[in-house]
Design a protein around this motif. Sequence first.
Motif, mmCIF file in Angstrom:
data_model
loop_
_atom_site.group_PDB
_atom_site.id
_atom_site.type_symbol
_atom_site.label_atom_id
_atom_site.label_comp_id
_atom_site.label_asym_id
_atom_site.label_seq_id
_atom_site.Cartn_x
_atom_site.Cartn_y
_atom_site.Cartn_z
ATOM 1 N N LEU A 295 29.395 -6.963 105.376
ATOM 2 C CA LEU A 295 29.736 -7.016 103.964
ATOM 3 C C LEU A 295 28.817 -6.090 103.187
ATOM 4 C CD1 LEU A 295 30.117 -10.878 103.497
ATOM 5 C CD2 LEU A 295 31.948 -9.186 103.752
ATOM 6 N N ARG A 296 29.379 -5.428 102.205
ATOM 7 C CA ARG A 296 28.575 -4.555 101.345
ATOM 8 C C ARG A 296 27.808 -5.395 100.321
ATOM 9 N NH1 ARG A 296 29.269 0.997 99.900
ATOM 10 N NH2 ARG A 296 31.195 0.952 101.079
ATOM 11 N N THR A 297 28.509 -6.309 99.635
ATOM 12 C CA THR A 297 27.880 -7.075 98.558
ATOM 13 C C THR A 297 28.073 -8.578 98.749
ATOM 14 O OG1 THR A 297 29.874 -6.930 97.191
ATOM 15 C CG2 THR A 297 28.192 -5.228 96.856
ATOM 16 N N ASP A 298 27.208 -9.336 98.087
ATOM 17 C CA ASP A 298 27.299 -10.791 98.128
ATOM 18 C C ASP A 298 28.275 -11.284 97.055
ATOM 19 O OD1 ASP A 298 25.945 -10.764 95.644
ATOM 20 O OD2 ASP A 298 24.007 -11.243 96.547
ATOM 21 N N PHE A 299 28.343 -12.591 96.854
ATOM 22 C CA PHE A 299 29.312 -13.153 95.916
ATOM 23 C C PHE A 299 28.982 -12.857 94.455
ATOM 24 C CE2 PHE A 299 26.091 -16.393 96.085
ATOM 25 C CZ PHE A 299 26.117 -17.034 94.870
ATOM 26 N N LEU A 300 27.759 -12.370 94.212
ATOM 27 C CA LEU A 300 27.372 -11.985 92.857
ATOM 28 C C LEU A 300 27.640 -10.508 92.585
ATOM 29 C CD1 LEU A 300 24.000 -13.946 92.668
ATOM 30 C CD2 LEU A 300 26.177 -14.543 91.551
ATOM 31 N N GLY A 301 28.138 -9.804 93.592
ATOM 32 C CA GLY A 301 28.419 -8.382 93.442
ATOM 33 C C GLY A 301 27.200 -7.501 93.672
ATOM 34 N N ARG A 302 26.160 -8.053 94.292
ATOM 35 C CA ARG A 302 24.932 -7.304 94.561
ATOM 36 C C ARG A 302 24.872 -6.916 96.033
ATOM 37 N NH1 ARG A 302 21.790 -11.832 91.406
ATOM 38 N NH2 ARG A 302 22.239 -11.173 89.285
ATOM 39 N N LEU A 303 24.348 -5.723 96.270
ATOM 40 C CA LEU A 303 24.183 -5.281 97.654
ATOM 41 C C LEU A 303 23.296 -6.254 98.415
ATOM 42 C CD1 LEU A 303 23.490 -1.465 97.187
ATOM 43 C CD2 LEU A 303 25.484 -2.463 98.307
ATOM 44 N N PHE A 304 23.719 -6.605 99.633
ATOM 45 C CA PHE A 304 22.812 -7.314 100.524
ATOM 46 C C PHE A 304 21.672 -6.347 100.836
ATOM 47 C CE2 PHE A 304 26.626 -9.796 101.473
ATOM 48 C CZ PHE A 304 26.111 -11.077 101.635
ATOM 49 N N PRO A 305 20.426 -6.805 100.950
ATOM 50 C CA PRO A 305 19.328 -5.893 101.264
ATOM 51 C C PRO A 305 19.555 -5.080 102.540
ATOM 52 C CG PRO A 305 18.451 -7.974 100.491
ATOM 53 C CD PRO A 305 19.941 -8.161 100.655
ATOM 54 N N TYR B 87 30.115 0.508 108.608
ATOM 55 C CA TYR B 87 31.443 0.057 108.204
ATOM 56 C C TYR B 87 31.214 -1.174 107.325
ATOM 57 C CZ TYR B 87 33.277 3.024 111.910
ATOM 58 O OH TYR B 87 33.595 4.096 112.699
ATOM 59 N N LEU B 88 31.191 -0.940 106.010
ATOM 60 C CA LEU B 88 30.899 -2.016 105.076
ATOM 61 C C LEU B 88 32.096 -2.234 104.161
ATOM 62 C CD1 LEU B 88 27.285 -0.948 104.062
ATOM 63 C CD2 LEU B 88 27.941 -2.746 105.681
ATOM 64 N N GLY B 89 32.339 -3.477 103.808
ATOM 65 C CA GLY B 89 33.462 -3.767 102.937
ATOM 66 C C GLY B 89 33.446 -5.194 102.458
ATOM 67 N N VAL B 90 34.624 -5.686 102.128
ATOM 68 C CA VAL B 90 34.794 -7.046 101.630
ATOM 69 C C VAL B 90 35.274 -7.958 102.756
ATOM 70 C CG1 VAL B 90 35.262 -6.329 99.247
ATOM 71 C CG2 VAL B 90 37.165 -6.569 100.869
ATOM 72 N N MET B 91 35.270 -9.236 102.463
ATOM 73 C CA MET B 91 35.787 -10.211 103.419
ATOM 74 C C MET B 91 37.255 -9.919 103.726
ATOM 75 S SD MET B 91 34.246 -13.685 101.746
ATOM 76 C CE MET B 91 35.561 -13.614 100.581
ATOM 77 N N VAL C 178 42.336 -4.972 101.356
ATOM 78 C CA VAL C 178 42.440 -6.349 100.896
ATOM 79 C C VAL C 178 42.642 -6.296 99.391
ATOM 80 C CG1 VAL C 178 41.308 -8.592 100.777
ATOM 81 C CG2 VAL C 178 40.863 -7.078 102.723
ATOM 82 N N ASN C 179 43.651 -7.004 98.907
ATOM 83 C CA ASN C 179 43.979 -6.963 97.484
ATOM 84 C C ASN C 179 43.486 -8.201 96.750
ATOM 85 O OD1 ASN C 179 45.282 -4.509 97.677
ATOM 86 N ND2 ASN C 179 47.279 -5.443 98.030
ATOM 87 N N CYS C 180 43.179 -7.987 95.491
ATOM 88 C CA CYS C 180 42.906 -9.066 94.551
ATOM 89 C C CYS C 180 44.237 -9.783 94.284
ATOM 90 C CB CYS C 180 42.357 -8.448 93.260
ATOM 91 S SG CYS C 180 42.040 -9.604 91.900
ATOM 92 N N TRP C 181 44.184 -10.956 93.684
ATOM 93 C CA TRP C 181 45.411 -11.680 93.361
ATOM 94 C C TRP C 181 46.314 -10.894 92.421
ATOM 95 C CZ3 TRP C 181 45.887 -12.451 88.209
ATOM 96 C CH2 TRP C 181 44.732 -12.518 87.429
ATOM 97 N N CYS C 182 45.736 -9.924 91.677
ATOM 98 C CA CYS C 182 46.546 -9.136 90.737
ATOM 99 C C CYS C 182 47.238 -7.951 91.415
ATOM 100 C CB CYS C 182 45.675 -8.631 89.592
ATOM 101 S SG CYS C 182 44.494 -7.346 90.073
ATOM 102 N N GLY C 183 46.907 -7.701 92.684
ATOM 103 C CA GLY C 183 47.500 -6.584 93.408
ATOM 104 C C GLY C 183 46.612 -5.350 93.494
ATOM 105 N N ALA C 184 45.555 -5.292 92.685
ATOM 106 C CA ALA C 184 44.616 -4.160 92.744
ATOM 107 C C ALA C 184 43.749 -4.276 94.008
ATOM 108 C CB ALA C 184 43.730 -4.155 91.499
ATOM 109 N N ASP D 39 32.136 -24.478 99.381
ATOM 110 C CA ASP D 39 32.809 -23.475 98.577
ATOM 111 C C ASP D 39 33.789 -22.681 99.429
ATOM 112 O OD1 ASP D 39 31.190 -24.268 96.455
ATOM 113 O OD2 ASP D 39 29.659 -22.789 96.957
ATOM 114 N N THR D 40 34.714 -22.020 98.759
ATOM 115 C CA THR D 40 35.599 -21.079 99.422
ATOM 116 C C THR D 40 35.278 -19.692 98.879
ATOM 117 O OG1 THR D 40 37.322 -21.376 97.757
ATOM 118 C CG2 THR D 40 37.453 -22.774 99.723
ATOM 119 N N TYR D 41 35.795 -18.701 99.536
ATOM 120 C CA TYR D 41 35.544 -17.324 99.133
ATOM 121 C C TYR D 41 36.871 -16.591 99.010
ATOM 122 C CZ TYR D 41 30.724 -18.356 100.228
ATOM 123 O OH TYR D 41 29.477 -18.920 100.236
ATOM 124 N N THR D 42 36.914 -15.672 98.078
ATOM 125 C CA THR D 42 38.101 -14.864 97.884
ATOM 126 C C THR D 42 37.672 -13.451 97.523
ATOM 127 O OG1 THR D 42 40.271 -14.807 96.820
ATOM 128 C CG2 THR D 42 38.398 -15.375 95.419
#
Length: 185
Positions: free
Chosen positions: A109-119, A8-12, A138-144, A170-173
Motif C-alpha cells: 500500500l502507498r498510503t494509510d487510511f489517513l492518506g499519509r505515506l507509510f514510512p 508496486y504500490l497502490g490501494v487496497m 479500483v474505483n471509488c463508489w462514484c466511479g472515479a 472496522d472495514t476498509y474501502t
Amino acid sequence: MSYELVAYLGVMDAGKSTLALQFHHSLGGEGILYTCMDRGGSGVISSRLGLAHEAREVTPDIDLYDELAELKPPYVVVDEVQFLTAPKQVNHLADAVDGLGLDVYAFGLRTDFLGRLFPASQRLLELADRVEELPVRVNCWCGARGTHNARVRDGVMVFSGDVVEVGDMDTYTVLCRRHHRAGLA
C-alpha cells in the motif's frame, strides 16, 4: 547485467498480493518470498482471490541484507512492504540489489487510511529504480479512480486510531481523493 528495486504500490483491492504471487511463479518459483502481517497469517502471502503461498515473515529485528547474502536467491518478492521497518529494512532491500546483484520486487500500500505515506512506502519511493502502477483499477463508489484507502466504522469514515489495528472491527474501502478528503465513504 543491471539489477533493480521495483516498487508496486497502490490501494487496497488492486491485486498486489496476486501480482506478487504471479511474479514469483513467472520467474520460476525459485526466489525468496517475504511478507509482513498478511491477512492470511504469519508466513504466508494470500490474495483475496484465494491464492496463497508460504513466505518468510519479516519481523522488525530481521536484517534482510544479511539473510539474503546467506540464502543467495535468484530474486526477491516482498509483499505488504508498507509494514517493513523503515528506513532500515527498505535500505536492506536496496543494498541487496546493489551489493548482492538481486532483483527485488516490492508490493504494498502507498498510503494509510489517513492518506499519509507509510514510512516504508515512502522510503521505497525514494530508493526504487522503478515505480510501477498496478494493472487493476479500483474505483471509488462514484466511479472515479480510487486513490485512497479509507477506514469505515458503522458507515462513517474514521480519522483516528493506530495505523495498524490487528483484529479491529472496522472495514476498509477505496475512495477517490475528493471523497476521501470530504469523508464521504
